[in-house]
Design a protein around this motif. Structure first.
Motif, mmCIF file in Angstrom:
data_model
loop_
_atom_site.group_PDB
_atom_site.id
_atom_site.type_symbol
_atom_site.label_atom_id
_atom_site.label_comp_id
_atom_site.label_asym_id
_atom_site.label_seq_id
_atom_site.Cartn_x
_atom_site.Cartn_y
_atom_site.Cartn_z
ATOM 1 N N ALA A 11 0.843 -1.203 0.000
ATOM 2 C CA ALA A 11 0.000 0.000 0.000
ATOM 3 C C ALA A 11 0.872 1.245 0.000
ATOM 4 O O ALA A 11 0.608 2.209 -0.730
ATOM 5 N N VAL A 12 1.940 1.218 0.795
ATOM 6 C CA VAL A 12 2.859 2.361 0.849
ATOM 7 C C VAL A 12 3.518 2.560 -0.513
ATOM 8 O O VAL A 12 3.647 3.694 -0.998
ATOM 9 N N MET A 13 3.901 1.471 -1.162
ATOM 10 C CA MET A 13 4.528 1.584 -2.485
ATOM 11 C C MET A 13 3.557 2.155 -3.514
ATOM 12 O O MET A 13 3.957 2.929 -4.389
ATOM 13 N N LYS A 14 2.277 1.810 -3.405
ATOM 14 C CA LYS A 14 1.273 2.391 -4.299
ATOM 15 C C LYS A 14 1.186 3.900 -4.082
ATOM 16 O O LYS A 14 1.152 4.667 -5.040
ATOM 17 N N TRP A 15 1.159 4.331 -2.816
ATOM 18 C CA TRP A 15 1.093 5.765 -2.520
ATOM 19 C C TRP A 15 2.321 6.493 -3.070
ATOM 20 O O TRP A 15 2.220 7.597 -3.590
#
Length: 165
Positions: A29-33
């Protein structure tokens, strides 16, 4: 956000759907952000559609909890002919408390493309402050290291292919 703007911040709350099995926000999720912020920053700087060419050196420093206020800061630190190196810092905090803490840092390289998907020129970013010069110089050093790593990986892959045939 206006065209040619070098820096932006995305802000939102971490949601329950972002959680991994350990109860913290999932690294994916952090990588998507990070990718979203890099796109928004590079598209704003260049005024063009941009694609991710590289994301590396991702450091997960501390966890993000559900309900944390998340800030994803993106900043152009180097431009090539069609590429932009974007430094990303992710910070989080309890929204009831003003103290942000660094959770993640990385560099993302975005490439501007035309309507046919071919790389296209971007405006040059010229550093003006000492901090900006240091950021640009760091981006150049990282670029040189990635080149060396790429050459080593290529040799490694060739070795594996010859060893297994």
């Amino acid at each position: 956000m206006s065209r040619g703007q070098r820096e932006l911040t995305l802000r939102f709350l971490a949601e329950p759907t972002d959680v991994n099995f350990g109860g913290k926000v999932h690294g994916g999720a952090v990588m998507k952000w990070i990718d979203l912020a890099a796109y928004a920053c590079s598209a704003s700087w260049s005024g063009k559609y941009c694609i991710t060419a590289y994301a590396g050196g991702i450091r997960f420093v501390s966890p993000i909890l559900v309900g944390n206020l998340v800030e994803v800061n993106a900043k152009v630190v180097y431009t090539g002919t069609s590429s932009m190196h974007i430094a990303i810092d992710v910070q989080a905090s309890d929204p009831k408390e003003p103290q942000n803490r660094l959770t993640t840092h990385c560099i993302v390289i975005m490439v501007a493309v035309d309507e046919n998907g071919k790389p296209t020129a971007v405006p040059e970013w010229v550093p003006e402050t000492e901090e900006d010069i240091a950021l640009r110089n760091s981006a150049v050093r990282l670029m040189e290291m990635r080149q060396e790593i790429g050459e080593e990986m290529e040799a490694h892959v060739k070795y594996l292919k010859t060893d297994n045939t």
